[in-house]
Design an enzyme around this catalytic site. Sequence first.
Site, PDB file in Angstrom:
ATOM      1  N   SER A 142       0.852  -1.196   0.000  1.00  0.00           N
ATOM      2  CA  SER A 142       0.000   0.000   0.000  1.00  0.00           C
ATOM      3  C   SER A 142       0.879   1.234   0.000  1.00  0.00           C
ATOM      4  O   SER A 142       1.984   1.217   0.552  1.00  0.00           O
ATOM      5  CB  SER A 142      -0.884   0.014   1.248  1.00  0.00           C
ATOM      6  OG  SER A 142      -1.518   1.277   1.373  1.00  0.00           O
ATOM      7  N   TYR A 156      -2.076  -0.831  10.280  1.00  0.00           N
ATOM      8  CA  TYR A 156      -2.145  -1.186   8.857  1.00  0.00           C
ATOM      9  C   TYR A 156      -0.857  -0.727   8.160  1.00  0.00           C
ATOM     10  O   TYR A 156      -0.237  -1.494   7.411  1.00  0.00           O
ATOM     11  CB  TYR A 156      -3.374  -0.522   8.220  1.00  0.00           C
ATOM     12  CG  TYR A 156      -3.569  -0.830   6.755  1.00  0.00           C
ATOM     13  CD1 TYR A 156      -3.981  -2.093   6.328  1.00  0.00           C
ATOM     14  CD2 TYR A 156      -3.368   0.157   5.779  1.00  0.00           C
ATOM     15  CE1 TYR A 156      -4.179  -2.357   4.971  1.00  0.00           C
ATOM     16  CE2 TYR A 156      -3.574  -0.104   4.429  1.00  0.00           C
ATOM     17  CZ  TYR A 156      -3.971  -1.365   4.035  1.00  0.00           C
ATOM     18  OH  TYR A 156      -4.161  -1.625   2.693  1.00  0.00           O
TER      19      TYR A 156
HETATM   20  P1  NDP Z   1     -11.213  -6.336  -0.683  1.00  0.00           P
HETATM   21  O1  NDP Z   1     -11.550  -6.262   0.763  1.00  0.00           O
HETATM   22  O2  NDP Z   1     -12.141  -5.723  -1.673  1.00  0.00           O
HETATM   23  O3  NDP Z   1     -10.954  -7.866  -1.095  1.00  0.00           O
HETATM   24  C1  NDP Z   1     -10.086  -8.613  -0.297  1.00  0.00           C
HETATM   25  C2  NDP Z   1      -9.867  -9.978  -0.885  1.00  0.00           C
HETATM   26  O4  NDP Z   1      -8.980 -10.667  -0.001  1.00  0.00           O
HETATM   27  C3  NDP Z   1     -11.131 -10.797  -0.973  1.00  0.00           C
HETATM   28  O5  NDP Z   1     -11.033 -11.677  -2.059  1.00  0.00           O
HETATM   29  C4  NDP Z   1     -11.125 -11.548   0.348  1.00  0.00           C
HETATM   30  O6  NDP Z   1     -11.787 -12.799   0.308  1.00  0.00           O
HETATM   31  C5  NDP Z   1      -9.644 -11.802   0.543  1.00  0.00           C
HETATM   32  N1  NDP Z   1      -9.310 -11.978   1.946  1.00  0.00           N
HETATM   33  C6  NDP Z   1      -9.509 -11.120   2.975  1.00  0.00           C
HETATM   34  N2  NDP Z   1      -9.100 -11.667   4.130  1.00  0.00           N
HETATM   35  C7  NDP Z   1      -8.637 -12.903   3.820  1.00  0.00           C
HETATM   36  C8  NDP Z   1      -8.102 -13.963   4.565  1.00  0.00           C
HETATM   37  N3  NDP Z   1      -7.955 -13.880   5.900  1.00  0.00           N
HETATM   38  N4  NDP Z   1      -7.749 -15.091   3.925  1.00  0.00           N
HETATM   39  C9  NDP Z   1      -7.899 -15.203   2.579  1.00  0.00           C
HETATM   40  N5  NDP Z   1      -8.410 -14.236   1.809  1.00  0.00           N
HETATM   41  C10 NDP Z   1      -8.781 -13.106   2.429  1.00  0.00           C
HETATM   42  O7  NDP Z   1      -9.759  -5.691  -0.785  1.00  0.00           O
HETATM   43  P2  NDP Z   1      -9.005  -4.873  -1.931  1.00  0.00           P
HETATM   44  O8  NDP Z   1      -9.188  -5.522  -3.233  1.00  0.00           O
HETATM   45  O9  NDP Z   1      -9.316  -3.450  -1.757  1.00  0.00           O
HETATM   46  O10 NDP Z   1      -7.500  -5.053  -1.419  1.00  0.00           O
HETATM   47  C11 NDP Z   1      -6.580  -5.982  -1.969  1.00  0.00           C
HETATM   48  C12 NDP Z   1      -5.204  -5.680  -1.404  1.00  0.00           C
HETATM   49  O11 NDP Z   1      -4.853  -4.341  -1.713  1.00  0.00           O
HETATM   50  C13 NDP Z   1      -5.100  -5.789   0.116  1.00  0.00           C
HETATM   51  O12 NDP Z   1      -3.846  -6.332   0.452  1.00  0.00           O
HETATM   52  C14 NDP Z   1      -5.201  -4.341   0.577  1.00  0.00           C
HETATM   53  O13 NDP Z   1      -4.582  -4.146   1.819  1.00  0.00           O
HETATM   54  C15 NDP Z   1      -4.488  -3.631  -0.533  1.00  0.00           C
HETATM   55  N6  NDP Z   1      -4.804  -2.218  -0.711  1.00  0.00           N
HETATM   56  C16 NDP Z   1      -6.087  -1.769  -0.908  1.00  0.00           C
HETATM   57  C17 NDP Z   1      -6.322  -0.430  -1.155  1.00  0.00           C
HETATM   58  C18 NDP Z   1      -7.683   0.126  -1.458  1.00  0.00           C
HETATM   59  O14 NDP Z   1      -7.830   1.362  -1.470  1.00  0.00           O
HETATM   60  N7  NDP Z   1      -8.681  -0.679  -1.736  1.00  0.00           N
HETATM   61  C19 NDP Z   1      -5.221   0.539  -1.172  1.00  0.00           C
HETATM   62  C20 NDP Z   1      -3.914  -0.044  -0.975  1.00  0.00           C
HETATM   63  C21 NDP Z   1      -3.737  -1.354  -0.757  1.00  0.00           C
HETATM   64  P3  NDP Z   1     -13.286 -13.018   0.916  1.00  0.00           P
HETATM   65  O15 NDP Z   1     -14.212 -12.563  -0.169  1.00  0.00           O
HETATM   66  O16 NDP Z   1     -13.381 -14.460   1.188  1.00  0.00           O
HETATM   67  O17 NDP Z   1     -13.384 -12.181   2.147  1.00  0.00           O
END
Ligand code: NDP
Length: 247
Positions: A142, A156
């Site tokens: 991030s 975070y």
């Molecule tokens: P979302 O919350 O929209 O999606 C998260 C995904 O990760 C889902 O597929 C979810 O699966 C899965 N997930 C969450 N927890 C777990 C777990 N414990 N084990 C396995 N799978 C898990 O997130 P984003 O797409 O926004 O984020 C993706 C990445 O980008 C993350 O690492 C986030 O920190 C990072 N990020 C996001 C930003 C943003 O503005 N959105 C900015 C910068 C970084 P399920 O559907 O089963 O919950």
Amino acid sequence: NESLRGKIAFITGGSRGMGAAIVKRLASEGARVIFTHSGSNTEKADLVVRDVEAAGGEASHLVADNGSAESVTAAVRKVISDYGRIDILVNNAGIFMYKPTQESTEEEFDRMMSVNVKAVFLAMKEAAAGMPEGGRIITIGSNVADRVSDPNMGLYGMSKSALIGLNKGMARELGPRDITVNLVQPGPIDTDMNPADSEMAWEIKKYIPVSRYGKAEEIAGLVSFLTGADSRFITGTSITIDGGFNS
Ligand code: NDP
């Protein structure tokens, strides 16, 4: 574009958001994609597979909780046992917490580090063991790793900056095997984690020079570039993709 034909790609957290966009993009380029999710919403994971198949690609999913060392390790081992190897690992799954650090608990610290850091370490370690030359490891960090722009993002931010050192160390270890290891650092991207129409979004947008949130597909585009031949000399680095937020 069939540039990834024959490649096995493993992506954590592919059921929604950026992960789902990355699954679709790499599958559209010919990779056989296997992705994980936490099991909280299997229907969404099925939908991603259906979208990939409708576009002529191949994808499947398995439940693996990034919060459990055993679960992540078992998932990577299963993919290697089923498909022989992993050519491309994308560590995307992550959790967010918005809370002052002083109010955060030891349990929340442990959970943040387990899901966002320890699982990345374990997946890298397991996948790298048999990764062929030309392999790719990409982790979604991030822009908060470099600029903690809000007092509620201490834990975070900690988890995402921990990935910088891990990424650099792994790049040094795997470089001699012609495997690149890179960190993608998105800024605000419109997903369930950070919806572009949330109450906070108008405030966040003020700090983004291009005045909008990023799209999951834009992150998938950068990940795609990092899997391709033109990125072979890029390793051990962090690439920020944030519309200028950290500038
Ligand atoms: P979302 O919350 O929209 O999606 C998260 C995904 O990760 C889902 O597929 C979810 O699966 C899965 N997930 C969450 N927890 C777990 C777990 N414990 N084990 C396995 N799978 C898990 O997130 P984003 O797409 O926004 O984020 C993706 C990445 O980008 C993350 O690492 C986030 O920190 C990072 N990020 C996001 C930003 C943003 O503005 N959105 C900015 C910068 C970084 P399920 O559907 O089963 O919950």
